[in-house]
Design an enzyme around this catalytic site. Structure first.
Site, PDB file in Angstrom:
ATOM      1  N   ARG A   1       6.879  16.461  11.928  1.00 39.16           N
ATOM      2  CA  ARG A   1       6.579  16.116  10.532  1.00 39.16           C
ATOM      3  C   ARG A   1       6.254  17.351   9.686  1.00 39.16           C
ATOM      4  O   ARG A   1       6.208  17.247   8.463  1.00 39.16           O
ATOM      5  CB  ARG A   1       5.449  15.087  10.453  1.00 39.16           C
ATOM      6  CG  ARG A   1       5.899  13.714  10.949  1.00 39.16           C
ATOM      7  CD  ARG A   1       4.902  12.612  10.676  1.00 39.16           C
ATOM      8  NE  ARG A   1       5.460  11.301  10.943  1.00 39.16           N
ATOM      9  CZ  ARG A   1       5.253  10.580  12.052  1.00 39.16           C
ATOM     10  NH1 ARG A   1       4.495  11.058  13.017  1.00 39.16           N
ATOM     11  NH2 ARG A   1       5.812   9.400  12.194  1.00 39.16           N
TER      12      ARG A   1
ATOM     13  N   GLN B   1       7.453   1.553  16.863  1.00 37.85           N
ATOM     14  CA  GLN B   1       6.155   2.234  16.752  1.00 37.85           C
ATOM     15  C   GLN B   1       5.877   2.708  15.328  1.00 37.85           C
ATOM     16  O   GLN B   1       4.866   3.351  15.075  1.00 37.85           O
ATOM     17  CB  GLN B   1       6.033   3.377  17.756  1.00 37.85           C
ATOM     18  CG  GLN B   1       6.896   4.599  17.479  1.00 37.85           C
ATOM     19  CD  GLN B   1       6.777   5.631  18.599  1.00 37.85           C
ATOM     20  OE1 GLN B   1       7.292   5.433  19.688  1.00 37.85           O
ATOM     21  NE2 GLN B   1       6.078   6.719  18.333  1.00 37.85           N
TER      22      GLN B   1
ATOM     23  N   MET C   1      11.064  11.845  20.330  1.00 32.04           N
ATOM     24  CA  MET C   1      11.786  11.171  19.247  1.00 32.04           C
ATOM     25  C   MET C   1      12.738  12.172  18.589  1.00 32.04           C
ATOM     26  O   MET C   1      13.171  11.975  17.454  1.00 32.04           O
ATOM     27  CB  MET C   1      10.807  10.599  18.224  1.00 32.04           C
ATOM     28  CG  MET C   1       9.915   9.528  18.853  1.00 32.04           C
ATOM     29  SD  MET C   1       9.347   8.276  17.689  1.00 32.04           S
ATOM     30  CE  MET C   1       8.454   9.265  16.535  1.00 32.04           C
TER      31      MET C   1
ATOM     32  N   HIS D   1       8.010  20.619  22.057  1.00 31.35           N
ATOM     33  CA  HIS D   1       8.853  19.890  23.008  1.00 31.35           C
ATOM     34  C   HIS D   1       9.439  20.856  24.037  1.00 31.35           C
ATOM     35  O   HIS D   1       9.573  20.520  25.219  1.00 31.35           O
ATOM     36  CB  HIS D   1      10.018  19.201  22.287  1.00 31.35           C
ATOM     37  CG  HIS D   1       9.610  18.177  21.293  1.00 31.35           C
ATOM     38  ND1 HIS D   1       9.759  18.363  19.938  1.00 31.35           N
ATOM     39  CD2 HIS D   1       9.060  16.937  21.449  1.00 31.35           C
ATOM     40  CE1 HIS D   1       9.339  17.289  19.297  1.00 31.35           C
ATOM     41  NE2 HIS D   1       8.893  16.404  20.181  1.00 31.35           N
TER      42      HIS D   1
HETATM   43  O1  PAF Z   1       5.212  11.234  21.125  1.00 36.74           O
HETATM   44  C1  PAF Z   1       6.305  10.772  20.772  1.00 36.74           C
HETATM   45  O2  PAF Z   1       7.191  11.492  20.309  1.00 36.74           O
HETATM   46  C2  PAF Z   1       6.558   9.284  20.905  1.00 36.74           C
HETATM   47  O3  PAF Z   1       5.441   8.547  20.593  1.00 36.74           O
HETATM   48  C3  PAF Z   1       7.115   8.894  22.289  1.00 36.74           C
HETATM   49  C4  PAF Z   1       6.099   9.168  23.383  1.00 36.74           C
HETATM   50  C5  PAF Z   1       8.382   9.657  22.567  1.00 36.74           C
HETATM   51  C6  PAF Z   1       7.431   7.398  22.318  1.00 36.74           C
HETATM   52  O4  PAF Z   1       8.391   7.063  21.372  1.00 36.74           O
END
Ligand code: PAF
Length: 284
Positions: free
Chosen positions: A193, A60, A29, A36
């Protein structure tokens, strides 16, 4: 290469697949951090081509959550992906993913609903519908990118377990690669966050990983009684914390454990400065 359109991604993937190249997908996201980074690096190492998706998925987020203020840093994210050797950054708009009126209209109606048994606990308890949104968007991303491998972090362990079940149940031809939690040297698990926390808040948040490490060390010293292991928590959390849950669950079924063993994962969700933080530790 930064792409916003599904059709452009499909075209590029088609060309790669024609020549037999393997494709890795790192769904994110955005607001990319070292956690990441480790997923992207793994994909670049393992696959000939890597796609990083950057999409703050509205479906979500539950009502009242941080959808509007969720950090959006596409320019920096794109640079980081390029520097790490990713081939495509796919950053669609909500309308591209869900139709012009997206979730409020009839443009988008089909959801992937994971099993209730996996979603009615831990984060799913307070974030009702969250995992429906995650499974739906990840399924869409799998269909768009058709990756051979998809990389997910163990920080979101419940999400990982649910996605593995989805892939198994729906025969999705992708291999999920599970990647370890990345922590700051202090022990704090990296999360987009964390940006919401003040310096003081970050210091207070350290108690979360410390208490997990302490539970693991007690377990390693032969304590497997869950009540005894749970009680250690209160020596770590003062009134700067609002504990949502601390639970001992099975690594595959998410069933509650009666006695801690090597298949146990300890899950925690806690609020510091009203920022919801999650973490977990595998006892094995
Ligand atoms: O883990 C996340 O950042 C999100 O839940 C994902 C897997 C990219 C789905 O939007």
């Amino acid at each position: 290469m930064l792409l916003h359109k599904i059709s452009d991604v499909r075209e590029q993937i088609k060309a790669w697949k024609k020549t037999g190249l393997t494709v890795g997908l790192v769904p994110t996201m955005g607001a990319l951090h070292d956690g990441h980074k480790s997923l992207i690096k793994k994909s670049v190492e393992k696959c000939e081509k890597t796609v990083v998706s950057v999409f703050v998925n509205p479906i979500q987020f539950c009502p009242g959550e941080d959808l509007d203020k969720y950090p959006r840093t596409l320019e920096a994210d794109e640079k980081l992906c390029n520097d790490l050797g990713a081939d495509i950054v796919f950053a669609p708009s909500p309308a591209e993913m869900y139709g012009e009126g997206h979730i409020l209209s009839n443009d988008f109606l089909t959801y992937v609903i994971p099993p209730f048994f996996y979603t009615n606990k831990l984060c799913g308890k307070s974030r009702v519908g969250h995992f429906d949104g995650v499974c739906t968007v990840v399924n869409k991303l799998f269909n768009i990118v058709q990756p051979d491998f998809a990389f997910f972090g163990k920080k979101d362990m419940q999400q990982l377990i649910i996605l593995k079940k989805m892939v198994l149940d729906l025969n999705i031809p992708v291999q999920i690669v599970e990647c370890p939690i990345v922590r700051e040297p202090s022990g704090l698990a990296l999360s987009s966050r964390n940006k919401y926390l003040s310096e003081e808040g970050k210091k207070n948040a350290l108690a979360i990983s410390r208490l997990l490490f302490n539970i693991k060390s007690c377990y390693n010293n032969g304590i497997n009684d869950i009540k005894a292991l749970s009680e250690t928590v209160y020596s770590f959390l003062d009134n700067n914390h609002a504990l949502e849950y601390l639970e001992f669950r099975d690594r595959n079924s998410l069933e509650e454990k009666t006695v801690a063993d090597n298949d146990t994962i300890v899950f925690i969700a806690d609020r510091v400065e009203n920022v919801r933080l999650i973490d977990n530790i595998e006892l094995s």
